[in-house]
Design a protein around this motif. Structure first.
Motif, PDB file in Angstrom:
ATOM      1  N   LEU A   1       0.864  -1.177   0.000  1.00 41.82           N
ATOM      2  CA  LEU A   1       0.000   0.000   0.000  1.00 41.82           C
ATOM      3  C   LEU A   1       0.899   1.225   0.000  1.00 41.82           C
ATOM      4  O   LEU A   1       1.623   1.477   0.967  1.00 41.82           O
ATOM      5  CB  LEU A   1      -0.911  -0.002   1.223  1.00 41.82           C
ATOM      6  N   GLN A   2       0.860   1.976  -1.093  1.00 41.23           N
ATOM      7  CA  GLN A   2       1.710   3.151  -1.215  1.00 41.23           C
ATOM      8  C   GLN A   2       0.959   4.400  -0.776  1.00 41.23           C
ATOM      9  O   GLN A   2      -0.154   4.657  -1.224  1.00 41.23           O
ATOM     10  CB  GLN A   2       2.145   3.354  -2.666  1.00 41.23           C
ATOM     11  N   VAL A   3       1.590   5.170   0.109  1.00 39.60           N
ATOM     12  CA  VAL A   3       1.102   6.498   0.458  1.00 39.60           C
ATOM     13  C   VAL A   3       1.959   7.473  -0.333  1.00 39.60           C
ATOM     14  O   VAL A   3       3.089   7.798   0.063  1.00 39.60           O
ATOM     15  CB  VAL A   3       1.206   6.764   1.972  1.00 39.60           C
ATOM     16  N   LEU A   4       1.451   7.915  -1.481  1.00 40.43           N
ATOM     17  CA  LEU A   4       2.243   8.750  -2.376  1.00 40.43           C
ATOM     18  C   LEU A   4       2.369  10.172  -1.854  1.00 40.43           C
ATOM     19  O   LEU A   4       3.341  10.870  -2.182  1.00 40.43           O
ATOM     20  CB  LEU A   4       1.606   8.762  -3.767  1.00 40.43           C
TER      21      LEU A   4
ATOM     22  N   LEU B   1      -4.758   2.929   8.000  1.00 37.70           N
ATOM     23  CA  LEU B   1      -4.040   2.379   6.848  1.00 37.70           C
ATOM     24  C   LEU B   1      -3.694   0.906   7.068  1.00 37.70           C
ATOM     25  O   LEU B   1      -3.732   0.113   6.119  1.00 37.70           O
ATOM     26  CB  LEU B   1      -2.771   3.183   6.589  1.00 37.70           C
ATOM     27  N   ARG B   2      -3.367   0.538   8.285  1.00 43.02           N
ATOM     28  CA  ARG B   2      -3.099  -0.881   8.560  1.00 43.02           C
ATOM     29  C   ARG B   2      -4.343  -1.730   8.335  1.00 43.02           C
ATOM     30  O   ARG B   2      -4.283  -2.842   7.795  1.00 43.02           O
ATOM     31  CB  ARG B   2      -2.595  -1.053   9.992  1.00 43.02           C
ATOM     32  N   LEU B   3      -5.496  -1.207   8.773  1.00 36.23           N
ATOM     33  CA  LEU B   3      -6.750  -1.933   8.572  1.00 36.23           C
ATOM     34  C   LEU B   3      -7.047  -2.069   7.079  1.00 36.23           C
ATOM     35  O   LEU B   3      -7.448  -3.140   6.610  1.00 36.23           O
ATOM     36  CB  LEU B   3      -7.884  -1.187   9.280  1.00 36.23           C
TER      37      LEU B   3
ATOM     38  N   GLN C   1      -5.388  -7.307   1.490  1.00 35.86           N
ATOM     39  CA  GLN C   1      -4.456  -8.442   1.463  1.00 35.86           C
ATOM     40  C   GLN C   1      -3.089  -8.021   0.906  1.00 35.86           C
ATOM     41  O   GLN C   1      -2.471  -8.727   0.108  1.00 35.86           O
ATOM     42  CB  GLN C   1      -5.051  -9.606   0.658  1.00 35.86           C
ATOM     43  N   LEU C   2      -2.640  -6.866   1.389  1.00 39.11           N
ATOM     44  CA  LEU C   2      -1.305  -6.386   1.074  1.00 39.11           C
ATOM     45  C   LEU C   2      -0.410  -6.622   2.286  1.00 39.11           C
ATOM     46  O   LEU C   2      -0.882  -6.765   3.407  1.00 39.11           O
ATOM     47  CB  LEU C   2      -1.354  -4.901   0.715  1.00 39.11           C
ATOM     48  N   ASP C   3       0.894  -6.645   2.041  1.00 38.15           N
ATOM     49  CA  ASP C   3       1.823  -7.028   3.102  1.00 38.15           C
ATOM     50  C   ASP C   3       2.524  -5.851   3.770  1.00 38.15           C
ATOM     51  O   ASP C   3       3.073  -6.005   4.863  1.00 38.15           O
ATOM     52  CB  ASP C   3       2.907  -7.968   2.542  1.00 38.15           C
ATOM     53  N   SER C   4       2.562  -4.714   3.122  1.00 41.64           N
ATOM     54  CA  SER C   4       3.363  -3.616   3.656  1.00 41.64           C
ATOM     55  C   SER C   4       2.760  -2.273   3.286  1.00 41.64           C
ATOM     56  O   SER C   4       1.926  -2.159   2.378  1.00 41.64           O
ATOM     57  CB  SER C   4       4.801  -3.695   3.136  1.00 41.64           C
ATOM     58  N   ILE C   5       3.210  -1.243   4.017  1.00 40.79           N
ATOM     59  CA  ILE C   5       2.822   0.140   3.752  1.00 40.79           C
ATOM     60  C   ILE C   5       4.108   0.932   3.511  1.00 40.79           C
ATOM     61  O   ILE C   5       5.060   0.831   4.294  1.00 40.79           O
ATOM     62  CB  ILE C   5       2.060   0.760   4.943  1.00 40.79           C
TER      63      ILE C   5
ATOM     64  N   ALA D   1       2.943  -0.726  16.493  1.00 38.07           N
ATOM     65  CA  ALA D   1       2.479  -2.114  16.263  1.00 38.07           C
ATOM     66  C   ALA D   1       2.413  -2.429  14.785  1.00 38.07           C
ATOM     67  O   ALA D   1       1.476  -3.036  14.300  1.00 38.07           O
ATOM     68  CB  ALA D   1       1.109  -2.326  16.907  1.00 38.07           C
ATOM     69  N   ALA D   2       3.443  -2.032  14.063  1.00 38.31           N
ATOM     70  CA  ALA D   2       3.445  -2.270  12.615  1.00 38.31           C
ATOM     71  C   ALA D   2       3.692  -3.725  12.298  1.00 38.31           C
ATOM     72  O   ALA D   2       4.562  -4.358  12.879  1.00 38.31           O
ATOM     73  CB  ALA D   2       4.527  -1.410  11.959  1.00 38.31           C
ATOM     74  N   PRO D   3       2.945  -4.286  11.317  1.00 41.13           N
ATOM     75  CA  PRO D   3       3.198  -5.659  10.900  1.00 41.13           C
ATOM     76  C   PRO D   3       4.478  -5.759  10.116  1.00 41.13           C
ATOM     77  O   PRO D   3       5.030  -4.738   9.697  1.00 41.13           O
ATOM     78  CB  PRO D   3       1.984  -5.974  10.007  1.00 41.13           C
ATOM     79  N   PRO D   4       5.003  -6.949   9.905  1.00 45.20           N
ATOM     80  CA  PRO D   4       6.236  -7.095   9.144  1.00 45.20           C
ATOM     81  C   PRO D   4       6.132  -6.451   7.770  1.00 45.20           C
ATOM     82  O   PRO D   4       5.100  -6.515   7.118  1.00 45.20           O
ATOM     83  CB  PRO D   4       6.379  -8.622   9.023  1.00 45.20           C
ATOM     84  N   GLY D   5       7.219  -5.789   7.375  1.00 46.03           N
ATOM     85  CA  GLY D   5       7.268  -5.176   6.052  1.00 46.03           C
ATOM     86  C   GLY D   5       6.795  -3.746   6.027  1.00 46.03           C
ATOM     87  O   GLY D   5       6.930  -3.075   5.018  1.00 46.03           O
TER      88      GLY D   5
END
Length: 408
Positions: free
Chosen positions: A346-349, A370-372, A378-382, A402-406
Motif C-alpha cells: 500500500l503506497q502512500v504517495l 491504513l493498517r486496517l 491483502q497487502l503485506d506492507s505500507i 504495532a506495525a506488521p512485518p514489512g
C-alpha cells in the motif's frame, strides 16, 4: 413555525450520524445483514470502478463497516433481488423498491448528443435487434450482440463498442437491467421483467410522488441539508426539487432550520439523530455521500475537495487518487493512495494535513486506519513517500505503532 437554530458543530454531528459514522464498526465478521442495512441507510451507492486502490463504492462500505468479504457484497447486491443498478446519483446501486421511483428518469433518458449510438445508420433497427436478442438469449453481455463498426473515435471519447452502447441505451431506458457483474466489472444484462421483482415493475407512482419519496430518502441519509444538497442526492434539478421540498415541509416531513454559517435555509429530517459527540477514524472514498457534493463538504467541514484524476500530473496539487481522512468530527488530512498489487504494498504517495491539526495525533490515527485497509486489501506492507506536510509524522507512526512485518 420558526426555523430551528442549529450550530455548525451540531450540523456536522447530525450529518455524520445520518451517514452512519456515529456507530462503531461491527466487531468480527461483517455479514450480509450488515451490508444490506448499510446500503439501505445510504439509499444510493455510486458505482466507480477506478481500481488504483479499490473500487470506490467498496471503500464507502469499508468506511462504515470495516473489512468485509467482497464476494459477500457482490452476492448481497446481485444475487438476492433486493438491490439493482440504476441511474440514480450517477450509475448507482439502489434498493430495488426505488425502481418505480426512478421511472421518470428512465422516461427522460437520452444518450448524450455525441454518443456513438446516435451516429450510426439504422440506429432503430440495431437497437431493436439488441433487445430481441436479449429477450431470446438473456442474460447477455455486449459480446453476445452482432458487431457493428462505430464512428471514428475522437480524442476524449469513451472506448466502448457499439454493442455496449446499445445495451447501455436500453439500460438507461429501463428495457434491460443488470443481473450480474463479471470479475472484470463488465455488466451482464437481462430484460427488466426477468430481473426486477413483479411488485416493483407494476408500481406506477406519479412523477411528483416519486420525487417526494426520493427527497425523503435523501433527507434521511443527509440528516440536515439545503435544497441543493437534497436535489443533488438523486440528481434532480433544484428547480424541480424546490416545489417537492416545499410540499414535504408543509406536511411536516421536513423541518426548516437555520444552520450557523450557512447562507441558505436548511431542512432537518424528522427523527434525525443529534449525538453529543462523534468518535470516528475513517478514510473516505472520493465518491462518498458525505463529500460527493463538494459545496456541502465545504459548508460542513471547511474542506475544499476536488478529485484530480483528470488533471495533468504536473498540475495536480494533492495527487491522483486522494482520500479525505475523517477524525472524529473533522476532515483532518488528505491521502494519495495506491495499491501496488504485484509488490503487495500500500503506497502512500502523499499525505497532507489540514490547517490547525495535531500532526502526531492525526498521524497515529491515520496509521491505524491504513493498517486496517492494508489487511483488507491483502497487502503485506505500507510505504510512505515524503510528499506532503503530514508525511514525516505518518512515516514515523506507521513504523512505530504495532506495525506488521514489512511496514515502513
Amino acid at each position: 413555525m420558526a426555523a430551528k437554530k442549529i450550530s455548525a458543530s451540531a450540523a456536522r454531528r447530525i450529518a455524520l450520524a445520518a451517514q452512519g459514522f456515529h456507530r462503531p464498526r461491527p466487531g468480527g465478521m461483517v455479514d450480509a445483514g450488515h451490508l444490506r442495512r448499510q446500503l439501505r441507510n445510504l439509499g444510493v451507492l455510486q458505482l466507480d470502478f477506478v481500481n488504483v486502490l479499490v473500487p470506490a463504492h467498496l471503500l464507502v462500505m469499508f468506511s462504515r463497516l470495516g473489512p468485509f468479504e467482497q464476494d459477500r457484497f457482490h452476492r448481497a447486491v446481485y444475487h438476492g433481488r433486493q438491490f439493482t443498478e440504476q441511474w440514480a446519483h450517477e450509475a448507482s446501486i439502489v434498493p430495488m423498491e426505488l425502481w418505480p421511483l426512478l421511472a421518470h428518469r428512465r422516461e427522460d433518458y437520452k444518450p448524450y448528443p455525441g454518443s456513438p449510438i446516435n451516429q450510426i445508420r439504422n440506429k432503430s433497427k440495431y437497437l431493436k435487434e439488441a433487445i430481441e436478442i436479449t429477450r431470446k438469449n438473456g442474460p447477455v453481455t455486449s459480446a453476445d450482440l452482432p458487431w457493428m463498426d462505430g464512428p471514428r473515435r475522437r480524442p476524449g471519447d469513451w472506448h466502448r463498442s457499439l454493442p455496449r452502447w446499445a445495451l447501455e441505451y436500453h439500460f438507461g431506458k429501463g428495457n434491460v437491467a443488470v443481473v450480474e457483474r463479471l470479475p472484470n466489472f463488465q455488466r451482464v444484462y437481462d430484460t427488466s421483467e426477468r430481473v426486477i421483482r413483479p411488485d416493483f415493475l407494476g408500481a406506477e407512482p406519479s412523477r411528483g410522488e416519486a420525487q417526494r419519496e426520493l427527497l425523503r430518502i435523501a433527507a434521511s441519509a443527509l440528516g440536515v441539508a439545503t435544497l441543493n444538497d437534497l436535489a443533488d442526492y438523486f440528481r434532480m434539478s433544484p428547480r424541480e426539487a424546490g416545489p417537492r421540498v416545499a410540499e414535504l415541509r408543509e406536511a411536516g416531513e421536513l423541518i426548516e432550520a437555520d444552520v450557523e454559517g450557512w447562507k441558505d435555509r436548511a431542512f432537518l429530517a424528522p427523527g434525525a439523530r443529534r449525538p453529543r459527540a462523534i468518535k470516528a477514524s475513517r478514510l473516505l472514498s472520493p465518491f462518498d455521500p458525505l463529500v460527493w457534493f463538494r459545496p456541502r463538504a465545504e459548508r460542513l467541514f471547511d474542506f475544499h475537495y476536488r478529485i484530480e484524476i483528470y488533471v495533468p500530473k504536473h498540475k495536480r496539487k494533492w495527487g491522483y487518487y486522494v482520500l479525505p481522512f475523517l477524525l472524529d468530527e473533522a476532515i483532518v488530512a488528505r491521502v494519495d493512495l495506491k495499491a501496488e498489487r504485484k509488490a503487495r504494498c500500500l503506497q502512500v504517495l502523499a499525505c497532507h494535513g489540514e490547517p490547525g491539526i495535531d500532526p502526531e495525533r492525526v498521524a497515529a490515527a491515520l496509521a491505524s486506519e491504513l493498517r486496517l485497509l492494508c489487511e483488507w486489501l491483502q497487502l503485506d506492507s505500507i510505504r510512505v513517500e515524503r510528499r506532503g506536510s503530514l508525511a514525516a509524522a505518518l512515516k514515523t507512526a506507521v513504523k512505530t505503532k504495532a506495525a506488521p512485518p514489512g511496514v515502513g
